[in-house]
Design a protein around this motif. Structure first.
Motif, PDB file in Angstrom:
ATOM      1  N   GLN A  74       0.961  -1.472  -0.696  1.00  0.00           N
ATOM      2  CA  GLN A  74       0.028  -0.084  -0.266  1.00  0.00           C
ATOM      3  C   GLN A  74       1.078   1.517  -0.097  1.00  0.00           C
ATOM      4  O   GLN A  74       0.291   2.187  -1.278  1.00  0.00           O
ATOM      5  CB  GLN A  74      -1.371  -0.251   0.796  1.00  0.00           C
ATOM      6  N   ASN A  75       1.620   1.118   0.916  1.00  0.00           N
ATOM      7  CA  ASN A  75       2.629   2.342   1.260  1.00  0.00           C
ATOM      8  C   ASN A  75       4.014   2.346  -0.731  1.00  0.00           C
ATOM      9  O   ASN A  75       3.753   3.654  -0.727  1.00  0.00           O
ATOM     10  CB  ASN A  75       3.553   2.379   2.079  1.00  0.00           C
ATOM     11  N   SER A  76       4.181   1.568  -0.722  1.00  0.00           N
ATOM     12  CA  SER A  76       4.852   1.746  -2.236  1.00  0.00           C
ATOM     13  C   SER A  76       4.171   1.491  -3.748  1.00  0.00           C
ATOM     14  O   SER A  76       4.390   2.463  -4.166  1.00  0.00           O
ATOM     15  CB  SER A  76       5.580   0.290  -2.451  1.00  0.00           C
ATOM     16  N   LEU A  77       2.791   1.489  -3.513  1.00  0.00           N
ATOM     17  CA  LEU A  77       1.751   1.284  -5.202  1.00  0.00           C
ATOM     18  C   LEU A  77       1.007   2.525  -4.164  1.00  0.00           C
ATOM     19  O   LEU A  77      -0.680   1.501  -4.420  1.00  0.00           O
ATOM     20  CB  LEU A  77       1.283  -0.335  -4.984  1.00  0.00           C
ATOM     21  N   PRO A  78       0.629   2.925  -3.980  1.00  0.00           N
ATOM     22  CA  PRO A  78      -0.890   3.971  -3.474  1.00  0.00           C
ATOM     23  C   PRO A  78      -1.265   4.366  -4.663  1.00  0.00           C
ATOM     24  O   PRO A  78      -3.261   4.420  -4.415  1.00  0.00           O
ATOM     25  CB  PRO A  78       0.109   5.222  -2.617  1.00  0.00           C
ATOM     26  N   ASN A  79      -1.288   3.822  -6.383  1.00  0.00           N
ATOM     27  CA  ASN A  79      -2.153   3.941  -6.638  1.00  0.00           C
ATOM     28  C   ASN A  79      -2.924   2.324  -7.348  1.00  0.00           C
ATOM     29  O   ASN A  79      -3.479   2.006  -8.889  1.00  0.00           O
ATOM     30  CB  ASN A  79      -1.941   4.133  -8.264  1.00  0.00           C
ATOM     31  N   PHE A  80      -2.634   1.354  -6.588  1.00  0.00           N
ATOM     32  CA  PHE A  80      -3.004   0.326  -6.348  1.00  0.00           C
ATOM     33  C   PHE A  80      -4.396  -0.139  -5.326  1.00  0.00           C
ATOM     34  O   PHE A  80      -4.164   0.433  -3.720  1.00  0.00           O
ATOM     35  CB  PHE A  80      -2.379  -1.407  -6.383  1.00  0.00           C
ATOM     36  N   ALA A  81      -5.021  -0.624  -5.600  1.00  0.00           N
ATOM     37  CA  ALA A  81      -6.151  -1.818  -5.030  1.00  0.00           C
ATOM     38  C   ALA A  81      -5.589  -3.031  -4.816  1.00  0.00           C
ATOM     39  O   ALA A  81      -4.978  -3.074  -6.006  1.00  0.00           O
ATOM     40  CB  ALA A  81      -7.098  -1.636  -5.666  1.00  0.00           C
ATOM     41  N   LEU A  82      -5.665  -3.348  -3.721  1.00  0.00           N
ATOM     42  CA  LEU A  82      -5.052  -4.525  -3.596  1.00  0.00           C
ATOM     43  C   LEU A  82      -6.105  -5.715  -3.667  1.00  0.00           C
ATOM     44  O   LEU A  82      -7.446  -5.119  -3.034  1.00  0.00           O
ATOM     45  CB  LEU A  82      -3.741  -4.744  -2.873  1.00  0.00           C
ATOM     46  N   CYS A  83      -6.119  -6.547  -4.454  1.00  0.00           N
ATOM     47  CA  CYS A  83      -7.306  -7.521  -4.435  1.00  0.00           C
ATOM     48  C   CYS A  83      -6.792  -9.370  -3.328  1.00  0.00           C
ATOM     49  O   CYS A  83      -6.280  -9.723  -4.245  1.00  0.00           O
ATOM     50  CB  CYS A  83      -8.655  -7.862  -5.085  1.00  0.00           C
ATOM     51  N   ASN A  84      -7.157  -9.159  -1.893  1.00  0.00           N
ATOM     52  CA  ASN A  84      -5.866 -10.599  -1.296  1.00  0.00           C
ATOM     53  C   ASN A  84      -7.239 -11.652  -1.747  1.00  0.00           C
ATOM     54  O   ASN A  84      -8.036 -11.633  -1.356  1.00  0.00           O
ATOM     55  CB  ASN A  84      -5.412 -11.028  -0.466  1.00  0.00           C
ATOM     56  N   ILE A  85      -7.033 -12.931  -2.421  1.00  0.00           N
ATOM     57  CA  ILE A  85      -7.852 -13.791  -2.816  1.00  0.00           C
ATOM     58  C   ILE A  85      -7.097 -14.807  -2.470  1.00  0.00           C
ATOM     59  O   ILE A  85      -5.931 -15.828  -1.668  1.00  0.00           O
ATOM     60  CB  ILE A  85      -7.788 -14.023  -4.550  1.00  0.00           C
ATOM     61  N   ASN A  86      -8.833 -15.510  -1.805  1.00  0.00           N
ATOM     62  CA  ASN A  86      -8.585 -17.061  -1.012  1.00  0.00           C
ATOM     63  C   ASN A  86      -9.257 -18.102  -2.398  1.00  0.00           C
ATOM     64  O   ASN A  86     -10.386 -17.360  -3.216  1.00  0.00           O
ATOM     65  CB  ASN A  86      -9.357 -17.221  -0.469  1.00  0.00           C
ATOM     66  N   TYR A  87      -8.842 -19.400  -2.587  1.00  0.00           N
ATOM     67  CA  TYR A  87      -9.455 -20.742  -3.701  1.00  0.00           C
ATOM     68  C   TYR A  87      -9.904 -21.319  -3.211  1.00  0.00           C
ATOM     69  O   TYR A  87      -8.574 -22.056  -1.819  1.00  0.00           O
ATOM     70  CB  TYR A  87      -8.856 -20.295  -5.218  1.00  0.00           C
ATOM     71  N   ARG A  88     -10.464 -22.684  -4.032  1.00  0.00           N
ATOM     72  CA  ARG A  88     -10.566 -24.063  -2.768  1.00  0.00           C
ATOM     73  C   ARG A  88     -10.128 -24.440  -3.153  1.00  0.00           C
ATOM     74  O   ARG A  88      -8.463 -24.401  -4.084  1.00  0.00           O
ATOM     75  CB  ARG A  88     -11.354 -24.645  -3.782  1.00  0.00           C
ATOM     76  N   LEU A  89      -9.523 -25.544  -2.101  1.00  0.00           N
ATOM     77  CA  LEU A  89      -8.019 -26.207  -2.018  1.00  0.00           C
ATOM     78  C   LEU A  89      -8.382 -27.672  -2.138  1.00  0.00           C
ATOM     79  O   LEU A  89      -9.425 -27.888  -1.291  1.00  0.00           O
ATOM     80  CB  LEU A  89      -7.473 -26.441  -0.834  1.00  0.00           C
ATOM     81  N   ALA A  90      -7.462 -28.005  -2.848  1.00  0.00           N
ATOM     82  CA  ALA A  90      -7.396 -29.659  -2.694  1.00  0.00           C
ATOM     83  C   ALA A  90      -7.177 -30.686  -1.462  1.00  0.00           C
ATOM     84  O   ALA A  90      -6.352 -29.958  -0.526  1.00  0.00           O
ATOM     85  CB  ALA A  90      -6.144 -30.131  -4.354  1.00  0.00           C
ATOM     86  N   THR A  91      -7.940 -31.589  -2.118  1.00  0.00           N
ATOM     87  CA  THR A  91      -7.665 -32.667  -1.070  1.00  0.00           C
ATOM     88  C   THR A  91      -6.826 -34.210  -1.003  1.00  0.00           C
ATOM     89  O   THR A  91      -7.042 -34.830  -2.348  1.00  0.00           O
ATOM     90  CB  THR A  91      -8.407 -33.188   0.061  1.00  0.00           C
ATOM     91  N   ILE A  92      -6.250 -34.925  -0.637  1.00  0.00           N
ATOM     92  CA  ILE A  92      -5.654 -35.812  -1.222  1.00  0.00           C
ATOM     93  C   ILE A  92      -6.486 -37.068  -1.345  1.00  0.00           C
ATOM     94  O   ILE A  92      -7.193 -38.154  -1.867  1.00  0.00           O
ATOM     95  CB  ILE A  92      -4.506 -36.420   0.070  1.00  0.00           C
ATOM     96  N   GLN A  93      -8.131 -36.279  -0.492  1.00  0.00           N
ATOM     97  CA  GLN A  93      -9.442 -37.777  -1.018  1.00  0.00           C
ATOM     98  C   GLN A  93     -10.071 -37.235  -2.718  1.00  0.00           C
ATOM     99  O   GLN A  93     -10.229 -37.829  -2.222  1.00  0.00           O
ATOM    100  CB  GLN A  93     -10.125 -37.224   0.528  1.00  0.00           C
ATOM    101  N   GLY A  94      -9.452 -36.204  -3.243  1.00  0.00           N
ATOM    102  CA  GLY A  94     -10.288 -36.361  -4.564  1.00  0.00           C
ATOM    103  C   GLY A  94     -11.282 -34.985  -4.520  1.00  0.00           C
ATOM    104  O   GLY A  94     -11.493 -35.076  -4.949  1.00  0.00           O
ATOM    105  N   ALA A  95     -11.280 -33.833  -3.495  1.00  0.00           N
ATOM    106  CA  ALA A  95     -11.878 -32.926  -3.438  1.00  0.00           C
ATOM    107  C   ALA A  95     -11.363 -32.114  -3.808  1.00  0.00           C
ATOM    108  O   ALA A  95     -10.092 -31.249  -3.696  1.00  0.00           O
ATOM    109  CB  ALA A  95     -12.383 -32.875  -1.806  1.00  0.00           C
ATOM    110  N   ASN A  96     -12.070 -30.961  -4.596  1.00  0.00           N
ATOM    111  CA  ASN A  96     -11.140 -30.024  -5.539  1.00  0.00           C
ATOM    112  C   ASN A  96     -10.040 -29.977  -6.281  1.00  0.00           C
ATOM    113  O   ASN A  96      -9.318 -28.946  -6.068  1.00  0.00           O
ATOM    114  CB  ASN A  96     -11.099 -28.533  -3.707  1.00  0.00           C
ATOM    115  N   VAL A  97     -10.241 -31.093  -6.571  1.00  0.00           N
ATOM    116  CA  VAL A  97      -9.048 -31.330  -8.070  1.00  0.00           C
ATOM    117  C   VAL A  97      -9.496 -30.342  -8.844  1.00  0.00           C
ATOM    118  O   VAL A  97      -9.888 -29.276  -9.470  1.00  0.00           O
ATOM    119  CB  VAL A  97      -9.243 -32.689  -8.508  1.00  0.00           C
ATOM    120  N   TRP A  98      -7.646 -30.128  -9.748  1.00  0.00           N
ATOM    121  CA  TRP A  98      -7.675 -29.303 -10.302  1.00  0.00           C
ATOM    122  C   TRP A  98      -9.191 -29.425 -11.809  1.00  0.00           C
ATOM    123  O   TRP A  98      -9.407 -30.410 -11.762  1.00  0.00           O
ATOM    124  CB  TRP A  98      -6.492 -29.674 -11.440  1.00  0.00           C
ATOM    125  N   PRO A  99      -9.569 -28.754 -12.184  1.00  0.00           N
ATOM    126  CA  PRO A  99      -9.266 -26.980 -12.202  1.00  0.00           C
ATOM    127  C   PRO A  99      -9.966 -26.275 -10.987  1.00  0.00           C
ATOM    128  O   PRO A  99      -9.935 -24.880 -12.002  1.00  0.00           O
ATOM    129  CB  PRO A  99      -9.504 -26.981 -13.835  1.00  0.00           C
TER     130      PRO A  99
END
Length: 273
Positions: A74-99
Motif C-alpha cells: 500500500q505504501n509503495s504502490l498508492p495507485n493500486f487497489a489490492l485484491c487478496n484472494i482465497n480459492y478452493r483447496l484440493a485434498t488427497i481424498q480427491g476434493a476440489n481437484v484441478w481445475p
C-alpha cells in the motif's frame, strides 16, 4: 462480509482509503477476497493488484499469508487497489481437484472487473502477484487475459507439471499429481495442458513478467523457471529473471526484502500511466 456500504469522502473532496474483508465472489466458503482500496482513487489511474497465495499443490495456504506485506504494498504502490484472494483447496481424498483453483481465480478476476465502477478503480489495467502454487495461477491468469493484465510477479513458479511428474525431486510427487490432476500427463492430457503456463507462451502479446527462484529449491526445481525464462526470451516478452544462490523453496530476510523491492520497482515501471 465486513465492509462500508459507500465510498467515504475526506474534507478535501477525495475518497478515503477502505478495507473490505471477506468479500464473497462465489458460493464456497473459500471463495472470498480482501479488498484494499487506496485513498484518492479514480477509474482512470487506480489499477488492481491481485494477490494469490501459495500452498503445496493447491492443498494449503490462505490469503492471510500476504497480510504482512499489505502495508508495504500500500505504501509503495498508492495507485493500486489490492485484491487478496482465497480459492478452493484440493485434498488427497480427491476434493476440489484441478481445475477448481483455475476456475476460482478466473471467477475472482471476473468479479473484480464487474465491481470496478463500485470500487472506483480501473480493473482493465491489472497486475497479479503469486507465490508457489499461487505463482502458477498468477501466470495462468495473466497469460489468458493479456489485454487486461499488464504484469505478473512470479515467485518460484510451477510452469510445466508434466516435467515435474517425470522428473520429480520427491518420490511422492507422481502419485499426488495423479490425484490432484485426475490422471497422469499421459492419461489426462487436456488437464495437464491447462495447468501449464509454459504452454501459453506462444505469442509476444503477453504481460511483462518478473520471476524469482532459489537455485537450491528442492520442491519446485529452478529448471521450471529456467524453462519459462527461455520461452519468454524466445518470444521477446519483457521480463526479469532473479535467482537467489543457495536459496530453497522460499526465503526470508535480505532476500525477501529484495524480492519485494524488485517487484515494486517492476510494477511501478510497467504499470506507469
Amino acid at each position: 462480509m465486513a465492509c462500508n456500504k459507500k465510498n467515504m469522502v475526506s474534507n478535501n473532496g477525495s475518497l478515503t482509503a477502505q478495507t473490505i474483508k471477506n468479500v464473497t465472489y462465489g458460493n464456497d466458503p473459500l471463495q472470498k477476497m480482501d479488498v484494499y482500496l487506496p485513498a484518492g482513487r479514480n477509474t482512470l489511474h487506480t489499477k488492481a493488484l491481485i494477490l494469490i497465495h501459495g500452498g503445496g499443490a493447491w492443498t494449503s495456504g490462505d490469503k492471510a499469508d500476504f497480510d504482512t506485506a499489505i502495508q508495504t504494498l500500500q505504501n509503495s504502490l498508492p495507485n493500486f487497489a489490492l485484491c487478496n484472494i482465497n480459492y478452493r483447496l484440493a485434498t488427497i481424498q480427491g476434493a476440489n481437484v484441478w481445475p477448481a483453483q483455475l476456475s476460482d481465480i478466473n471467477s475472482a478476476f471476473q468479479f473484480i472487473q464487474q465491481q470496478q465502477a463500485k470500487y472506483i478503480i480501473n480493473a482493465g489495467k491489472s497486475a497479479v502477484f503469486g507465490a508457489r502454487a499461487g505463482a502458477q495461477l498468477a501466470l495462468l491468469l495473466g497469460y489468458t487475459h493479456p489485454n487486461k493484465i499488464k504484469a505478473v510477479v512470479d515467485l518460484f513458479d510451477l510452469t510445466d507439471l508434466a516435467a515435474l511428474y517425470y522428473n520429480a525431486p520427491n518420490p511422492t510427487y507422481p502419485a499426488l499429481i495423479s490425484i490432484f490432476m485426475s490422471g497422469t500427463p499421459a492419461t489426462n492430457i487436456p488437464g495437464h495442458i491447462s495447468s501449464n503456463p509454459l504452454y501459453l507462451v506462444i505469442t509476444a502479446n503477453l504481460p511483462s513478467t518478473i520471476i524469482f527462484h532459489g537455485t537450491a529449491d528442492d520442491v519446485i526445481p529452478i529448471s521450471q523457471s529456467d524453462s519459462l525464462n527461455n520461452r519468454l526470451i524466445q518470444y521477446n516478452i519483457t521480463h526479469q529473471y532473479n535467482q537467489y544462490a543457495g536459496a530453497g523453496h522460499g526465503w526470508t530476510g535480505v532476500n525477501l526484502i529484495d524480492t519485494y523491492n524488485k517487484s515494486i520497482q517492476f510494477l511501478q515501471q510497467i504499470m506507469s500511466d
